[in-house]
Write a protein that holds these residues in place. Sequence first.
Motif, PDB file in Angstrom:
ATOM      1  N   SER A  62       0.790  -1.514  -0.165  1.00 26.22           N
ATOM      2  CA  SER A  62       0.051  -0.512   0.447  1.00 26.22           C
ATOM      3  C   SER A  62       0.657   1.774   0.291  1.00 26.22           C
ATOM      4  CB  SER A  62      -0.410   0.059   1.313  1.00 26.22           C
ATOM      5  OG  SER A  62      -1.722   1.241   1.289  1.00 26.22           O
ATOM      6  N   GLN A  66       1.398   4.162  -2.672  1.00 25.27           N
ATOM      7  CA  GLN A  66       1.285   5.956  -2.731  1.00 25.27           C
ATOM      8  C   GLN A  66       1.411   6.291  -2.856  1.00 25.27           C
ATOM      9  OE1 GLN A  66      -0.554   5.372   1.726  1.00 25.27           O
ATOM     10  NE2 GLN A  66      -2.139   4.513   1.185  1.00 25.27           N
ATOM     11  N   ASP A  71      -2.711   5.702 -10.849  1.00 24.34           N
ATOM     12  CA  ASP A  71      -4.511   6.897 -10.713  1.00 24.34           C
ATOM     13  C   ASP A  71      -5.363   6.126 -10.012  1.00 24.34           C
ATOM     14  OD1 ASP A  71      -6.104   8.502 -13.031  1.00 24.34           O
ATOM     15  OD2 ASP A  71      -6.824   6.487 -11.954  1.00 24.34           O
ATOM     16  N   GLU A  72      -6.327   6.677  -8.935  1.00 25.96           N
ATOM     17  CA  GLU A  72      -7.062   6.627  -8.245  1.00 25.96           C
ATOM     18  C   GLU A  72      -7.746   5.026  -8.827  1.00 25.96           C
ATOM     19  OE1 GLU A  72     -10.960   7.456  -6.412  1.00 25.96           O
ATOM     20  OE2 GLU A  72      -9.100   9.134  -6.387  1.00 25.96           O
ATOM     21  N   GLN A  73      -8.689   5.303 -10.498  1.00 24.43           N
ATOM     22  CA  GLN A  73      -8.994   4.337 -10.703  1.00 24.43           C
ATOM     23  C   GLN A  73      -8.059   2.825 -11.166  1.00 24.43           C
ATOM     24  OE1 GLN A  73      -9.643   6.325 -14.354  1.00 24.43           O
ATOM     25  NE2 GLN A  73     -12.042   5.123 -13.969  1.00 24.43           N
ATOM     26  N   SER A  75      -5.724   1.765  -9.133  1.00 24.28           N
ATOM     27  CA  SER A  75      -5.692   1.475  -7.474  1.00 24.28           C
ATOM     28  C   SER A  75      -6.853  -0.032  -6.948  1.00 24.28           C
ATOM     29  CB  SER A  75      -5.737   2.633  -6.485  1.00 24.28           C
ATOM     30  OG  SER A  75      -4.764   3.449  -6.421  1.00 24.28           O
ATOM     31  N   GLU A  76      -7.764   1.425  -7.633  1.00 22.02           N
ATOM     32  CA  GLU A  76      -9.272  -0.283  -7.353  1.00 22.02           C
ATOM     33  C   GLU A  76      -9.154  -1.105  -8.100  1.00 22.02           C
ATOM     34  OE1 GLU A  76     -14.037   0.540  -7.330  1.00 22.02           O
ATOM     35  OE2 GLU A  76     -13.298   2.231  -8.108  1.00 22.02           O
ATOM     36  N   TYR A  77      -9.432  -0.989  -9.468  1.00 16.99           N
ATOM     37  CA  TYR A  77      -8.390  -2.411 -10.299  1.00 16.99           C
ATOM     38  C   TYR A  77      -7.649  -3.295  -9.651  1.00 16.99           C
ATOM     39  CZ  TYR A  77     -11.541  -1.045 -14.024  1.00 16.99           C
ATOM     40  OH  TYR A  77     -13.191  -0.576 -14.647  1.00 16.99           O
ATOM     41  N   SER A 111      -6.275   1.244   1.958  1.00 12.00           N
ATOM     42  CA  SER A 111      -5.651   2.660   2.091  1.00 12.00           C
ATOM     43  C   SER A 111      -5.851   4.083   1.204  1.00 12.00           C
ATOM     44  CB  SER A 111      -4.320   2.523   1.896  1.00 12.00           C
ATOM     45  OG  SER A 111      -4.078   1.715   0.388  1.00 12.00           O
ATOM     46  N   PHE A 112      -7.300   3.486  -0.371  1.00 14.55           N
ATOM     47  CA  PHE A 112      -7.057   4.242  -1.313  1.00 14.55           C
ATOM     48  C   PHE A 112      -9.078   4.599  -1.376  1.00 14.55           C
ATOM     49  CE2 PHE A 112      -3.238   2.897  -2.726  1.00 14.55           C
ATOM     50  CZ  PHE A 112      -3.236   4.310  -3.473  1.00 14.55           C
ATOM     51  N   GLY A 113      -9.147   4.073   0.263  1.00 15.04           N
ATOM     52  CA  GLY A 113     -10.975   4.587   0.386  1.00 15.04           C
ATOM     53  C   GLY A 113     -11.677   3.704  -0.879  1.00 15.04           C
ATOM     54  N   ILE A 114     -11.498   2.826  -1.072  1.00 15.68           N
ATOM     55  CA  ILE A 114     -12.421   1.658  -2.018  1.00 15.68           C
ATOM     56  C   ILE A 114     -13.129   0.845  -1.064  1.00 15.68           C
ATOM     57  CG2 ILE A 114     -11.679   0.150  -3.565  1.00 15.68           C
ATOM     58  CD1 ILE A 114      -9.214   1.329  -4.208  1.00 15.68           C
TER      59      ILE A 114
END
Length: 137
Positions: A62, A66, A71-73, A75-77, A111-114
Motif C-alpha cells: 500500500s 501511495q 491513478d485512483e481508478q 488502484s481500485e482495479y 488506504s485508497f478509500g475503496i
Amino acid sequence: MFEKDYLMKMLSDLMQAMIRSMVYATEEENPYMAARSLENAIGAAVDMDAALFLSMSPESMSMMMQISPIDEQVSEYIARSLALASIYNREAGDADLAKLRMEQARVVAASFGIDLDDAAFDESASIADAQQAIMPK
C-alpha cells in the motif's frame, strides 16, 4: 493528453487480464492459471516485477502504491484484482497465498478509500460471486 492515453491503456490492459483470468477460472477450470495471469497483470499495472510487488507485506504494498504515480481508478482495479486472485488461489488449493492476497486487497482498498463488497470476497465466496463483484460500482 499523453497521460490520459497511458491511463486508458493501463485500464484496458487490466480489464483484458481480468477477462483472461475469468476464462482460465471458469471455461478452462484452472484457478491456478487464473491467479497467475491476474497477478502478472497487477505487476504490469504498477510497473514493477510482479513477484517482487506481490511478495510485499500488505502495508508495504500500500505504501509503495501511495508514493508511486498510480491513478485512483487503477488502484481500485488492483485492489479488486488482488481480492479475485485470493479466491482463485483458494480454489487452487493455496490457502496461505489466498489469505495474503486478501489481506493485501483489504489494506490497499482501505488506504485508497475503496469499498470492497465483503460478501463477495469472504472465505466462502464462490468464483462466480467474486468475478461478479470485481467490476467497480
